[in-house]
Design a protein around this motif. Structure first.
Motif, PDB file in Angstrom:
ATOM      1  N   VAL A 177      -1.076  -1.160   0.441  1.00 25.44           N
ATOM      2  CA  VAL A 177      -0.777  -1.058  -1.150  1.00 25.44           C
ATOM      3  C   VAL A 177      -1.927  -1.064  -1.823  1.00 25.44           C
ATOM      4  CG1 VAL A 177       0.539  -2.453  -2.777  1.00 25.44           C
ATOM      5  CG2 VAL A 177       1.394  -2.193  -0.711  1.00 25.44           C
ATOM      6  N   TRP A 178      -2.941  -1.810  -1.693  1.00 25.58           N
ATOM      7  CA  TRP A 178      -4.086  -1.720  -2.397  1.00 25.58           C
ATOM      8  C   TRP A 178      -4.814  -0.590  -2.514  1.00 25.58           C
ATOM      9  CZ3 TRP A 178      -9.570  -3.136  -0.703  1.00 25.58           C
ATOM     10  CH2 TRP A 178     -10.107  -3.073  -1.775  1.00 25.58           C
ATOM     11  N   LYS A 179      -4.850   0.110  -1.096  1.00 23.78           N
ATOM     12  CA  LYS A 179      -5.514   1.239  -0.995  1.00 23.78           C
ATOM     13  C   LYS A 179      -4.916   2.569  -1.447  1.00 23.78           C
ATOM     14  CE  LYS A 179      -9.789   0.257   0.450  1.00 23.78           C
ATOM     15  NZ  LYS A 179     -11.071   0.590  -0.470  1.00 23.78           N
ATOM     16  N   THR A 180      -3.637   2.632  -1.013  1.00 27.57           N
ATOM     17  CA  THR A 180      -2.829   3.765  -1.124  1.00 27.57           C
ATOM     18  C   THR A 180      -2.209   3.834  -2.601  1.00 27.57           C
ATOM     19  OG1 THR A 180      -1.019   3.268   0.030  1.00 27.57           O
ATOM     20  CG2 THR A 180      -2.582   4.152   1.262  1.00 27.57           C
ATOM     21  N   SER A 181      -1.437   2.838  -2.924  1.00 31.15           N
ATOM     22  CA  SER A 181      -0.731   2.789  -4.194  1.00 31.15           C
ATOM     23  C   SER A 181       0.646   3.483  -3.872  1.00 31.15           C
ATOM     24  CB  SER A 181      -1.415   3.217  -5.291  1.00 31.15           C
ATOM     25  OG  SER A 181      -2.463   2.333  -5.612  1.00 31.15           O
ATOM     26  N   ASN A 182       0.807   3.710  -2.431  1.00 35.53           N
ATOM     27  CA  ASN A 182       1.924   4.529  -2.256  1.00 35.53           C
ATOM     28  C   ASN A 182       2.882   3.461  -1.820  1.00 35.53           C
ATOM     29  OD1 ASN A 182       3.984   6.106  -1.256  1.00 35.53           O
ATOM     30  ND2 ASN A 182       2.707   7.796  -0.789  1.00 35.53           N
ATOM     31  N   VAL A 183       4.074   3.200  -2.089  1.00 36.44           N
ATOM     32  CA  VAL A 183       5.034   2.026  -1.552  1.00 36.44           C
ATOM     33  C   VAL A 183       5.705   2.418  -0.422  1.00 36.44           C
ATOM     34  CG1 VAL A 183       6.919   0.584  -2.233  1.00 36.44           C
ATOM     35  CG2 VAL A 183       5.266   1.235  -4.093  1.00 36.44           C
ATOM     36  N   LEU A 184       6.298   3.733  -0.430  1.00 34.90           N
ATOM     37  CA  LEU A 184       7.069   4.315   0.728  1.00 34.90           C
ATOM     38  C   LEU A 184       6.128   4.303   1.991  1.00 34.90           C
ATOM     39  CD1 LEU A 184       9.518   5.240   1.963  1.00 34.90           C
ATOM     40  CD2 LEU A 184       9.066   7.529   1.028  1.00 34.90           C
ATOM     41  N   LEU A 185       4.769   4.898   1.867  1.00 38.69           N
ATOM     42  CA  LEU A 185       4.087   5.043   2.694  1.00 38.69           C
ATOM     43  C   LEU A 185       3.527   3.678   3.418  1.00 38.69           C
ATOM     44  CD1 LEU A 185       2.157   6.716   4.790  1.00 38.69           C
ATOM     45  CD2 LEU A 185       0.382   6.681   2.973  1.00 38.69           C
ATOM     46  N   SER A 186       3.439   2.712   2.525  1.00 38.96           N
ATOM     47  CA  SER A 186       3.058   1.127   2.967  1.00 38.96           C
ATOM     48  C   SER A 186       4.200   0.492   3.778  1.00 38.96           C
ATOM     49  CB  SER A 186       2.583   0.610   1.727  1.00 38.96           C
ATOM     50  OG  SER A 186       1.505   1.107   0.976  1.00 38.96           O
ATOM     51  N   ILE A 187       5.355   0.797   2.986  1.00 38.93           N
ATOM     52  CA  ILE A 187       6.484  -0.012   3.932  1.00 38.93           C
ATOM     53  C   ILE A 187       6.429   0.738   5.414  1.00 38.93           C
ATOM     54  CG2 ILE A 187       8.942   0.055   3.968  1.00 38.93           C
ATOM     55  CD1 ILE A 187       8.917  -0.171   0.873  1.00 38.93           C
ATOM     56  N   ILE A 188       6.553   1.827   5.474  1.00 39.10           N
ATOM     57  CA  ILE A 188       6.652   2.504   6.730  1.00 39.10           C
ATOM     58  C   ILE A 188       5.593   2.420   7.628  1.00 39.10           C
ATOM     59  CG2 ILE A 188       6.566   4.526   7.946  1.00 39.10           C
ATOM     60  CD1 ILE A 188       8.257   6.154   5.523  1.00 39.10           C
ATOM     61  N   LEU A 189       4.169   2.207   7.381  1.00 40.13           N
ATOM     62  CA  LEU A 189       3.261   1.924   8.147  1.00 40.13           C
ATOM     63  C   LEU A 189       3.173   0.617   8.473  1.00 40.13           C
ATOM     64  CD1 LEU A 189       0.396   4.173   6.760  1.00 40.13           C
ATOM     65  CD2 LEU A 189       1.568   4.596   8.777  1.00 40.13           C
ATOM     66  N   SER A 190       3.512  -0.283   7.548  1.00 39.72           N
ATOM     67  CA  SER A 190       3.430  -1.955   7.753  1.00 39.72           C
ATOM     68  C   SER A 190       4.551  -2.211   8.696  1.00 39.72           C
ATOM     69  CB  SER A 190       3.391  -2.660   6.568  1.00 39.72           C
ATOM     70  OG  SER A 190       4.644  -2.316   5.688  1.00 39.72           O
ATOM     71  N   MET A 191       5.652  -1.428   8.695  1.00 42.84           N
ATOM     72  CA  MET A 191       6.861  -1.884   9.332  1.00 42.84           C
ATOM     73  C   MET A 191       6.332  -1.340  10.835  1.00 42.84           C
ATOM     74  SD  MET A 191      10.513  -0.934   7.116  1.00 42.84           S
ATOM     75  CE  MET A 191      11.579  -1.021   8.621  1.00 42.84           C
ATOM     76  N   GLY A 192       5.975  -0.102  10.937  1.00 45.09           N
ATOM     77  CA  GLY A 192       5.284   0.031  12.347  1.00 45.09           C
ATOM     78  C   GLY A 192       4.300  -0.639  13.075  1.00 45.09           C
ATOM     79  N   ALA A 193       3.682  -1.294  12.064  1.00 44.67           N
ATOM     80  CA  ALA A 193       2.475  -2.356  12.564  1.00 44.67           C
ATOM     81  C   ALA A 193       3.199  -3.392  13.013  1.00 44.67           C
ATOM     82  CB  ALA A 193       1.368  -2.734  11.363  1.00 44.67           C
ATOM     83  N   PHE A 194       4.136  -4.060  12.331  1.00 41.92           N
ATOM     84  CA  PHE A 194       4.811  -5.418  12.596  1.00 41.92           C
ATOM     85  C   PHE A 194       5.562  -4.944  13.970  1.00 41.92           C
ATOM     86  CE2 PHE A 194       8.933  -7.921  12.429  1.00 41.92           C
ATOM     87  CZ  PHE A 194       7.793  -9.244  12.629  1.00 41.92           C
ATOM     88  N   LEU A 195       6.367  -3.981  14.200  1.00 37.52           N
ATOM     89  CA  LEU A 195       6.991  -3.359  15.543  1.00 37.52           C
ATOM     90  C   LEU A 195       5.764  -3.358  16.551  1.00 37.52           C
ATOM     91  CD1 LEU A 195       9.642  -2.641  16.814  1.00 37.52           C
ATOM     92  CD2 LEU A 195       8.966  -0.392  16.385  1.00 37.52           C
ATOM     93  N   PHE A 196       4.591  -2.924  16.226  1.00 40.15           N
ATOM     94  CA  PHE A 196       3.712  -2.885  17.189  1.00 40.15           C
ATOM     95  C   PHE A 196       3.111  -4.351  17.553  1.00 40.15           C
ATOM     96  CE2 PHE A 196      -0.797  -2.633  18.401  1.00 40.15           C
ATOM     97  CZ  PHE A 196      -1.001  -1.917  19.632  1.00 40.15           C
ATOM     98  N   PHE A 197       2.932  -5.070  16.851  1.00 44.20           N
ATOM     99  CA  PHE A 197       2.575  -6.338  17.137  1.00 44.20           C
ATOM    100  C   PHE A 197       3.486  -7.085  17.962  1.00 44.20           C
ATOM    101  CE2 PHE A 197      -0.142  -6.069  12.962  1.00 44.20           C
ATOM    102  CZ  PHE A 197      -1.477  -5.770  13.900  1.00 44.20           C
ATOM    103  N   ASN A 198       4.869  -6.943  17.428  1.00 46.98           N
ATOM    104  CA  ASN A 198       5.905  -7.826  18.233  1.00 46.98           C
ATOM    105  C   ASN A 198       6.103  -7.267  19.702  1.00 46.98           C
ATOM    106  OD1 ASN A 198       6.628 -10.083  16.751  1.00 46.98           O
ATOM    107  ND2 ASN A 198       8.004  -8.631  15.427  1.00 46.98           N
ATOM    108  N   LEU A 199       6.003  -5.954  19.838  1.00 44.55           N
ATOM    109  CA  LEU A 199       6.454  -5.599  21.215  1.00 44.55           C
ATOM    110  C   LEU A 199       5.438  -5.148  22.067  1.00 44.55           C
ATOM    111  CD1 LEU A 199       8.769  -2.392  20.077  1.00 44.55           C
ATOM    112  CD2 LEU A 199       9.423  -4.561  20.874  1.00 44.55           C
ATOM    113  N   TYR A 200       4.107  -5.098  21.666  1.00 45.44           N
ATOM    114  CA  TYR A 200       3.084  -4.563  22.439  1.00 45.44           C
ATOM    115  C   TYR A 200       1.806  -5.749  22.448  1.00 45.44           C
ATOM    116  CZ  TYR A 200       5.356  -0.261  22.916  1.00 45.44           C
ATOM    117  OH  TYR A 200       6.454   0.598  23.105  1.00 45.44           O
TER     118      TYR A 200
END
Length: 105
Positions: free
Chosen positions: A79-102
């Motif tokens: 959020v700090w670097k991109t200021s793009n809410v949709l991109l931040s949400i999608i990428l952070s959800m992907g990161a959370f899924l990656f951390f939980n699954l793998y």
């Protein structure tokens, strides 16, 4: 008795919102009250996310094995670097899924 309580709470919430949102009601707040109310949204949001991130299983977890904390740090950076809410949400959800699954089995 329960139904009466539910109806009373419904009426209180509705009328408290109606008084402030209806433009024809002659109630106006001063600058100090409006400034004070401007802090309520961040305070409520913090009260929601802080226990989820720092107390995921009911006890304090501030370590690299906490996927909620890792994903929150990544989200804040995005959020700090991109200021793009949709991109931040999608990428952070992907990161959370990656951390939980793998990463943090």
């Amino acid at each position: 008795m329960i139904m009466l309580s539910i109806l009373a709470m419904t009426a209180i919430v509705f009328f408290s919102r109606y008084v402030f949102l209806e433009p024809r009601v002659p109630l106006k707040l001063n600058k100090h009250a409006l400034r004070l109310l401007s802090y309520s949204s961040p305070a409520i949001l913090t009260a929601i996310w802080a226990p989820i991130i720092f107390l995921p299983k009911g006890e304090l977890s501030v370590s690299l094995t906490n996927p909620y904390l890792l994903a929150a740090v990544i989200t804040a950076l995005l959020v700090w670097k991109t200021s793009n809410v949709l991109l931040s949400i999608i990428l952070s959800m992907g990161a959370f899924l990656f951390f939980n699954l793998y990463l943090l089995r």
